[in-house]
Structure formats: structure tokens, C-alpha cells
Design a protein around this motif. Structure first.
Motif, PDB file in Angstrom:
ATOM      1  N   THR A  37       5.326 -12.616  13.022  1.00 22.67           N
ATOM      2  CA  THR A  37       4.684 -13.927  13.041  1.00 22.67           C
ATOM      3  C   THR A  37       4.852 -14.575  11.665  1.00 22.67           C
ATOM      4  O   THR A  37       5.176 -13.891  10.685  1.00 22.67           O
ATOM      5  CB  THR A  37       3.177 -13.804  13.343  1.00 22.67           C
ATOM      6  OG1 THR A  37       2.506 -13.268  12.185  1.00 22.67           O
ATOM      7  CG2 THR A  37       2.921 -12.916  14.547  1.00 22.67           C
ATOM      8  N   CYS A  64       0.779 -14.026  18.935  1.00 25.36           N
ATOM      9  CA  CYS A  64       1.951 -14.302  19.751  1.00 25.36           C
ATOM     10  C   CYS A  64       2.627 -12.997  20.154  1.00 25.36           C
ATOM     11  O   CYS A  64       2.545 -11.980  19.455  1.00 25.36           O
ATOM     12  CB  CYS A  64       2.930 -15.221  19.026  1.00 25.36           C
ATOM     13  SG  CYS A  64       3.693 -14.521  17.564  1.00 25.36           S
ATOM     14  N   LYS A  87       2.369 -17.893  22.729  1.00 26.74           N
ATOM     15  CA  LYS A  87       1.110 -17.707  22.017  1.00 26.74           C
ATOM     16  C   LYS A  87      -0.035 -17.495  23.014  1.00 26.74           C
ATOM     17  O   LYS A  87      -0.110 -18.157  24.062  1.00 26.74           O
ATOM     18  CB  LYS A  87       0.809 -18.914  21.124  1.00 26.74           C
ATOM     19  CG  LYS A  87       1.898 -19.198  20.092  1.00 26.74           C
ATOM     20  CD  LYS A  87       1.456 -20.195  19.050  1.00 26.74           C
ATOM     21  CE  LYS A  87       0.542 -19.553  18.026  1.00 26.74           C
ATOM     22  NZ  LYS A  87       0.288 -20.448  16.866  1.00 26.74           N
TER      23      LYS A  87
END
Length: 428
Positions: free
Chosen positions: A19, A214, A88
Motif C-alpha cells: 500500500t 486494500c 479497497k
């Protein structure tokens, strides 16, 4: 640094950066190890010539700055972005469908959805929580191992799938995480996160307040091809440029003032407090040089190389490229040009970059989108418009951009790092 070392370093960087939060954390740790001092935006700064500094905003955007001997000669800048298209997790994500635990997801950015099916997925991001003392805190979380997947529908149940497949992002892509005891069973996602944080050493969680998470593919990047000419991995757009910019900054000689900015939210328009359309870079420069007249003079003598991947010509879809502008993998970085300012390249900045390539004997290519097709954009024109700095947009030629797994040439990373290092070392 030899090619194998660079590619292994990129693979490690991508693997540790599922991320933007993890990417910035990885870069910050590297900068600290190299003697860079962290700056807190809520405190007074006292920046001095010869100093090395970095600042992080929202945990997902970073500026690293090397204060040169003569700031008035300008600042050589490199820009990239930390985010990539992904899935997400929604705020209230838990779904029990036929006794299977699924999480609802939003599509972040221009995701190529089909490659997400039947992949080994994990989950990572940032969790905000209440401590056992009643204080708010936050921590990064990464399940690391494969905990989810999105199963395809069997061809027997959709005989036309290979002719005209469509994917509904609301109903077709919620990942499966577990099998529940029954069709009415539930799951406490907050407790799942708290348990994972505890497993990672964060043991003071009383309750989870919120999160930004996510899904990502757990498969590690790899070098492929009969002659090891292809580098394949997730999030090459645009972690490859972040890595190249950081390596170039750390290797660049002292003297010239140098700045690396890696913004979040490029894939969704850059309009945020830490995106390229936000004030992060402008505010950094205002604190660095409070005097407006002097600051404008310094910006006039500065140049930004906006590094973001370019579309390499695809051998199966060559007609999607403009005839004379189809970049090839392993043939050097690509100068990106657009008459409608979707890229910030000008004739002068292009000439500057080409001259750098000539001096290093590095091949260079050009990309112009077909006139009958829409053109993407980058942080380049946004940053240039925000602070008025001369800018060029460049990038590594890539296949499968915005797929869960993208492809670049193994030689091109070294080319780009060499050019960025020389850019950092010389006044524009």
C-alpha cells in the motif's frame, strides 16, 4: 550497482510496499538509515545548507530533500506517485453469502479487473484504533499470507464468457475469505484486524475505530524471458519510479539541491492534501524559502522530472499505438508528449533530458498517444501548474498497465536510475 542488484532491490521494495502507507514507511526507513532527518509538519523547521531531510504527509506521501551548497542555483526535482489501482475495503464490508465470508470492496483508480480473478490475495493498510488507555493511535497492518481470492465462474455456467465478458464491480468481485458455520453466521471484522495487529506486535488495541485497507496479490515480482529480459510484478506503476528516484537521490553527489516527491492519490486525480494537486510541495518550498521573490527565482532555475510508466507497444495490439511512437521494452526511458498538456513536457525540457541521455549513452524513446484516442496524465502537469516549475514527463515502457501484474524491461530500470542520478547532480 549492477542490474541484478537493482532488480532484486526493486522486487524487495514492491514486496514490502503493498500500500502507499507501506511504500512511504519503507522509503522513510531507508532515508533515516542514510542520515536523513525527519521533519514534523506541526513543528518549526530550521533547515541548513548541507542538511538532509524528509517529511511525510498522511503516511502516504513523502518529500526527501538534500540541501545543496547554493540554493539559488535551483532545485533538481524528481516526482512519482505511491498509489496503484486496487480494491479497497468498504466501511461496513462483511457479507455472508451462502455461508461464505466476503468483504465488500470499492474500485480504486482505473483497475483492470479481469486479472484479479483466481489470484492469491492478501490484505494490508493502516488501522486507526483506541488503545487500552483510551487514546487514539494508528498502525500499519499486513496479513502477508494469502487469505482471500475472487473465484471465476465456471465456463459451463457462462458459455459466452470468452466472447463477451463483462465484470460488474459491485457483484462480481467481492473476495472470499472464509467459510462460515452457517448462512446466518456473522464475523467481527474489527476483531479480525485487532487479532492481526496483535500478531504483528501491536498489543494495546482496545477497539478498532476505522481503517484504510486494500487487497493485493501475494505473488512476488520475478524476472522472466529466455534471456531474462522481462521484469514482472504488481504496482510497477508507479513503485518502479519511486524506487528509481530514491536510488538516484541516495547515489547522487553532494552540491546541487535535490528533491524527491512521491505523492499519493495520482490514480484518482491527485486532489487531496497529499496529492500533487494539493499544497504539500508548495508549502514545503514556502517553509524552505519564506521570501517570495527569492523562492520564485529558485523555482525558475529548477526542473522537475515527473517519472511515471509509459505504454510500451504490445506485440498483440500494435495498432493501439501511434505508428512512429511505439516504445519498446529495454530500449530506454520514454519521453511522454501531448499537445493538450496531459503531459508537461516542452521542447526545452525534452531537449534537456535527451542531452542527459546522450552524455550517458543511454537510449531514449518518445510516446505520443494516437490522435483518435484519449490520453492519460501524470503528476507532471499538475505539479508544474501548482508551483510553476519547468517539467518533463518520462517513464519506463510497460505492458499491462493497471493490471494486477505488469511487465517492464530489465535493462530500463538501470537506464532510468542513471539518468535521474545525473539530473540530480547538475543544474538545469
Amino acid at each position: 550497482m549492477d542490474q541484478t542488484t537493482l532488480l532484486n532491490g526493486l522486487a524487495d521494495f514492491i514486496a514490502s510496499s503493498p500500500t502507499p502507507f507501506h511504500a512511504v514507511d519503507t522509503m522513510a526507513r531507508r532515508l533515516r538509515a542514510e542520515g536523513y532527518q525527519a521533519l514534523a509538519e506541526g513543528e518549526r523547521w530550521q533547515l541548513q545548507a548541507g542538511g538532509r531531510y524528509y517529511v511525510v504527509r498522511n503516511g502516504a506521501s513523502l518529500i526527501a530533500f538534500k540541501y545543496g551548497k547554493d540554493l539559488d542555483k535551483g532545485i533538481q526535482m524528481v516526482g512519482a506517485h505511491t498509489d496503484s489501482p486496487c480494491l479497497k475495503v468498504k466501511p461496513n464490508p462483511v457479507v455472508n453469502s451462502q455461508g461464505y465470508l466476503q468483504l465488500g470492496v470499492e474500485v480504486y483508480g482505473g483497475v483492470l479487473l479481469a486479472p484479479w480473478f483466481d489470484r492469491d490475495l492478501s490484505l494490508a493498510g493502516r488501522v486507526s484504533y483506541l488503545t487500552k488507555k483510551g487514546e487514539r493511535a494508528k498502525a500499519l497492518v499486513n496479513f502477508s499470507r494469502a487469505i482471500a481470492f475472487i473465484p471465476s465462474l465456471a465456463i459451463h455456467l457462462d458459455r459466452e464468457v470468452n466472447k463477451n465478458r463483462t465484470i460488474n464491480p459491485q457483484t462480481d468481485i467481492p473476495p472470499v475469505l472464509a467459510q462460515l458455520p452457517g448462512p446466518d453466521a456473522g464475523a467481527d471484522f474489527g476483531q479480525i484486524l485487532a487479532d492481526q495487529l496483535a500478531a504483528e506486535g501491536v498489543t494495546d488495541v482496545a477497539s478498532v475505530l476505522d481503517y484504510e485497507l486494500c487487497f493485493y496479490d501475494t505473488q512476488r515480482p520475478a524476472v522472466l524471458g529466455l534471456n531474462n529480459e522481462f521484469f514482472v510484478g504488481a504496482r510497477l506503476d508507479n513503485l518502479a519510479s519511486c524506487y528509481a528516484g530514491l536510488e538516484a537521490l541516495l547515489a547522487a553527489p553532494e552540491g546541487q539541491s535535490q528533491l524527491l516527491i512521491c505523492n499519493d492519490h495520482e490514480e484518482v486525480g491527485s486532489s487531496s492534501c497529499c496529492g500533487a494537486a494539493g499544497p504539500m510541495l508548495r508549502q514545503f518550498l514556502e517553509r524552505l524559502v519564506p521570501d517570495v521573490e527569492r523562492r520564485n527565482q529558485i523555482i525558475h532555475h529548477s526542473l522537475l522530472v515527473s517519472a511515471d510508466n509509459a505504454h510500451g507497444i504490445h506485440p498483440n495490439y500494435a495498432d493501439k499505438h501511434e505508428q512512429n511512437h511505439g516504445p519498446l521494452l529495454n530500449k530506454g526511458p520514454v519521453i511522454k508528449i501531448n499537445a493538450n498538456q496531459r503531459y508537461a513536457t516542452t521542447g526545452e525540457t525534452s531537449a534537456y533530458f535527451r542531452h542527459l541521455c546522450q552524455q550517458l549513452n543511454v537510449p531514449v524513446q518518445a510516446f505520443v498517444v494516437r490522435t483518435d484516442m484519449a490520453c492519460g496524465s501524470t503528476i507532471g502537469p499538475i505539479t508544474s501548474a501548482e508551483i510553476g516549475v519547468s517539467t518533463i514527463d518520462v517513464g519506463l515502457p510497460t505492458w499491462g498497465m493497471h493490471s494486477i501484474r505488469e511487465t517492464a524491461g530489465t535493462a530500463d530500470l538501470g537506464y532510468l536510475i542513471a539518468i535521474l542520478q545525473k539530473h540530480f547532480a547538475e543544474p538545469a
